[in-house]
Structures are given as C-alpha cells and as structure tokens.
Design an enzyme around this catalytic site. Structure first.
Site, PDB file in Angstrom:
ATOM      1  N   MET A 122       0.836  -1.188   0.000  1.00  0.00           N
ATOM      2  CA  MET A 122       0.000   0.000   0.000  1.00  0.00           C
ATOM      3  C   MET A 122       0.874   1.242   0.000  1.00  0.00           C
ATOM      4  O   MET A 122       1.733   1.399   0.865  1.00  0.00           O
ATOM      5  CB  MET A 122      -0.917  -0.022   1.222  1.00  0.00           C
ATOM      6  N   GLU A 123       0.589   2.106  -0.966  1.00  0.00           N
ATOM      7  CA  GLU A 123       1.411   3.274  -1.212  1.00  0.00           C
ATOM      8  C   GLU A 123       1.536   4.169   0.034  1.00  0.00           C
ATOM      9  O   GLU A 123       0.531   4.555   0.640  1.00  0.00           O
ATOM     10  CB  GLU A 123       0.765   4.073  -2.365  1.00  0.00           C
ATOM     11  N   GLN A 142       4.854  -4.729  -7.222  1.00  0.00           N
ATOM     12  CA  GLN A 142       3.651  -4.140  -7.827  1.00  0.00           C
ATOM     13  C   GLN A 142       4.050  -3.126  -8.901  1.00  0.00           C
ATOM     14  O   GLN A 142       4.889  -2.258  -8.667  1.00  0.00           O
ATOM     15  CB  GLN A 142       2.829  -3.442  -6.738  1.00  0.00           C
ATOM     16  N   CYS A 159      -5.945   1.857  -8.290  1.00  0.00           N
ATOM     17  CA  CYS A 159      -5.602   3.112  -7.623  1.00  0.00           C
ATOM     18  C   CYS A 159      -6.590   4.223  -8.004  1.00  0.00           C
ATOM     19  O   CYS A 159      -6.792   4.516  -9.187  1.00  0.00           O
ATOM     20  CB  CYS A 159      -4.179   3.529  -7.984  1.00  0.00           C
ATOM     21  N   LYS A 205      -4.940  -6.700  -9.774  1.00  0.00           N
ATOM     22  CA  LYS A 205      -5.870  -6.247  -8.737  1.00  0.00           C
ATOM     23  C   LYS A 205      -6.762  -5.186  -9.357  1.00  0.00           C
ATOM     24  O   LYS A 205      -6.263  -4.218  -9.943  1.00  0.00           O
ATOM     25  CB  LYS A 205      -5.088  -5.663  -7.566  1.00  0.00           C
ATOM     26  N   GLY A 242      -5.900  -5.074   3.619  1.00  0.00           N
ATOM     27  CA  GLY A 242      -5.182  -3.824   3.392  1.00  0.00           C
ATOM     28  C   GLY A 242      -5.024  -3.077   4.702  1.00  0.00           C
ATOM     29  O   GLY A 242      -4.180  -3.402   5.547  1.00  0.00           O
ATOM     30  N   ARG A 243      -5.898  -2.093   4.932  1.00  0.00           N
ATOM     31  CA  ARG A 243      -5.765  -1.222   6.098  1.00  0.00           C
ATOM     32  C   ARG A 243      -5.843  -1.978   7.417  1.00  0.00           C
ATOM     33  O   ARG A 243      -5.246  -1.567   8.416  1.00  0.00           O
ATOM     34  CB  ARG A 243      -6.857  -0.144   6.046  1.00  0.00           C
TER      35      ARG A 243
END
Ligand code: FMN
Length: 330
Positions: free
Chosen positions: A1-2, A70, A100, A141, A225-226
């Site tokens: 994750m960026e 990625q 994104c 994704k 993710g988060r």
C-alpha cells in the site's frame, strides 16, 4: 500500500503467521525502462545483499514470506520492458494495479482509469505476461469499475484472458473510494465467471468481516489492506481460527504499542526523529478508528514531535482500567 507499507512494515507484519505473501508499494511505469535502483527502493528484499543477509534465494521478508513487486502504468510496452527488468533482477511475482483511485494517477491514465476499457486491461496484462513467460506469475488487482459496475465482469475476464494467475477484487468502484460498504457479493459474480483464483478485498477489519466476506464472495482467500495496520495480529487470528475453530480475543493495546515501538526503532536508523514521529502518527491514525485505546493515545500524542516522549506515551499505563473503557466489538 502506497506510503504505508514499506519493507520495514512488511518485516514486522510477517513475523507472526497468517500472511501468505505481501506486495510492495507500486513502481510507477510511464514510458522508460527504470534503472535497478528504482526496483530496489520499492523492494529492498530484491537486493542481492539483503537476500544474502537473510540467507534467502527468494525475494521474501526476513521471516520468509514472499514479496511480490507491484507495477502501475498504462503503456503495455513500457510495462513489459519493466517486467523484464524486474525478472532480470530476480522478482518472483508481478502484481498489476488497476485499482488506484488517486486523481494524479488517474489523470495520467493509470490505476483504476484503465477499468473504463477492458481491452486496455487485457493489453496490459497480456503484454506483461508475455514478457515474463512462465517464469514468474503475473497477477492483477481491480476494483468493480471506475464510475459504475457495468464493466466489472468484462475487466475481470480481460485480466484472466491476458494471463493473470489470480485476481484480487477490491469490491468497490473507483468513485466509491473507500466508502463502506464493500460489495462482497459482486466478487461472487466475478468468481463464477473466471477459472483463476479470485481473492476478496475491501473492509475486512475483524474475524466477523472475514467470515462474511468469505461467505458472500465464496472466495477461499482474502486480501487485507488497512486492517493489518489497524490490527497487526488480525492475520494470525484469522489463521488460528481457520486451524482450530477457536476465536482469539481482540488484540490488546500492548501488542499494538510493541509493533509501533519496533517500527520506530527500525525507522530511526535511517530517518530523522521528526519524520519517524510523523510515521508513527500515521500508523496510530490507522489504528484509532478500530481501537478505543489507540484513539485515546492518538488524541494525547497528536502534537508531540519528539520520539522519546511519544514512545513513553505509547507505553504509559492506561488511565482507566481496560475493563472500564468502552470496547470495540470485534
Ligand atoms: C494508503 C493506501 C495506499 C494504498 N495503496 C495501494 C497500492 O499501492 N496498490 C493497490 O493495489 N492498492 C492500494 N490500496 C488499496 C488497498 O490495497 C485495498 O484494496 C483497499 O484499501 C481496500 O482494502 P482494505 O479495506 O482491506 O484496506 C491502498 C489503500 C490505502 C488506504
């Protein structure tokens, strides 16, 4: 994750069991073939010295959890050239980003903006898959679409036809951003049309969410993710539940404070104190929506810029005994 999951975070998050693999922040491909240093910056685990240091042939975290690289871009040829470069450097898997939502990325025709035309998804995936052949897996994704879900199935099919070995679906459109709910039932529709494994993603914060996402999507695997930042023990708690049928209690504050502390010690070796404190705030910010103690500490420490008092604040005894505090139900 960026901007939130770097090599240090990957290392810390994979020390417990639970995660099968991780993905780097995206390498942004515009037109040129990027030099090795760009790949090493995004994926230090790729660097020969790091691999030697951890006695690993594979590109993995120190605990041995594989790290996939990625790529984000829209030009099939440029992506193919960089895929070959990544392969040459030793990458073990390439994950293509079609999710994104960032305006700057979408304006330059990257990430979710490709979901407006499934043919473009196909061209990107097939160019990268052809570039690396059978040597390493190419995965993708996606979100459910850009503005709406009309092309969700077509984009998923395009990824499979292009040669993606699995597809992660973040069950929201680009325009839905991160707004709940995630439409897990849409992942089931996609899964029914594809033959490759489909992995469910979006809003899996707790064991109950995990179960619901699995049930509604029919997927065996989920992508977190988060939630791995909000609850670093969630992958291990899911794995424990899968293995034993037993649900471990919600992650306590001490576990969260320990990982934040370890993160700070590691980052401080490279970064100035103020930057480390702001990174800690960023992580604590991810925890606070899901944990009342994290919320309280965030509030107390938000103006602190010195590392030692910040860490002391993380480790200070709770003001109220935990039993008396409002608990988040997990
Ligand atoms: C700060 C941030 C950075 C992200 N960076 C990426 C990224 O680089 N590539 C990607 O495919 N998704 C990225 N995402 C999306 C997540 O991977 C995930 O799909 C999304 O957050 C929904 O899943 P979650 O509810 O488990 O977080 C990012 C999300 C956030 C909040």
């Amino acid at each position: 994750m960026e901007g939130v999951i770097d090599a240090v975070t990957r290392d810390l998050l994979t020390r417990d069991e639970g995660l099968d693999w991780t993905v780097t922040e995206f390498v942004r491909v515009v037109d040129a073939r990027l030099p090795p240093r760009v790949f090493y910056k995004h994926c230090p685990e790729l660097h020969p010295e790091q691999r030697q240091a951890h006695h690993q042939d594979a590109v993995a975290t120190p605990s041995g959890v594989p790290v996939h690289l990625q790529l984000l871009g829209s030009d099939p040829e440029a992506l193919a050239a960089n895929a070959r470069q990544a392969l040459r450097l030793g990458a073990i898997g390439l994950d293509l980003n079609f999710g994104c939502p960032a305006k700057t990325v979408n304006r330059h025709d990257g990430g979710a903006s490709l979901l407006r035309d499934p043919r473009r998804v196909y061209r990107v995936v097939s160019a990268v898959a052809e570039a690396v052949g059978e040597q390493i897996p190419v995965t993708a994704k996606i979100r459910l679409g850009f503005a709406d879900r009309r092309l969700a199935l077509a984009c998923a099919q395009a990824a499979e036809d292009g040669g993606a070995r699995h597809l992660v679906v973040h069950a929201r459109t680009r325009n839905e951003g991160y707004r709940p709910p995630a439409h897990w039932e849409w992942i089931a529709r996609i899964r029914h049309c594809l033959t490759i494994p489909v992995i469910a993603n979006g809003d899996i914060w707790t064991l109950a969410d995990y179960w619901k996402a699995r049930s509604l999507s029919g997927c065996e695997d989920v992508m977190l993710g988060r939630a791995v930042l909000a609850d670093p023990a969630l992958p291990a708690r899911i794995r424990h539940w899968q293995r034993t049928g037993e649900q471990l209690p919600a992650t306590g504050w001490q576990r969260r404070a320990d990982i934040l502390d370890a993160y700070a010690q590691r980052q401080r070796k490279e970064l100035p104190e103020k930057v480390v404190v702001s990174l800690l705030k960023q992580w604590l910010n991810q925890m606070r929506g899901r944990d009342s103690e994290a919320a309280r500490r965030f509030q107390a420490l938000r103006r602190e810029t010195r590392l030692a008092p910040f860490l002391a604040g993380l480790h200070a005894a709770p003001e109220t005994p935990p039993a008396a505090m409002p608990a988040f139900v997990d």
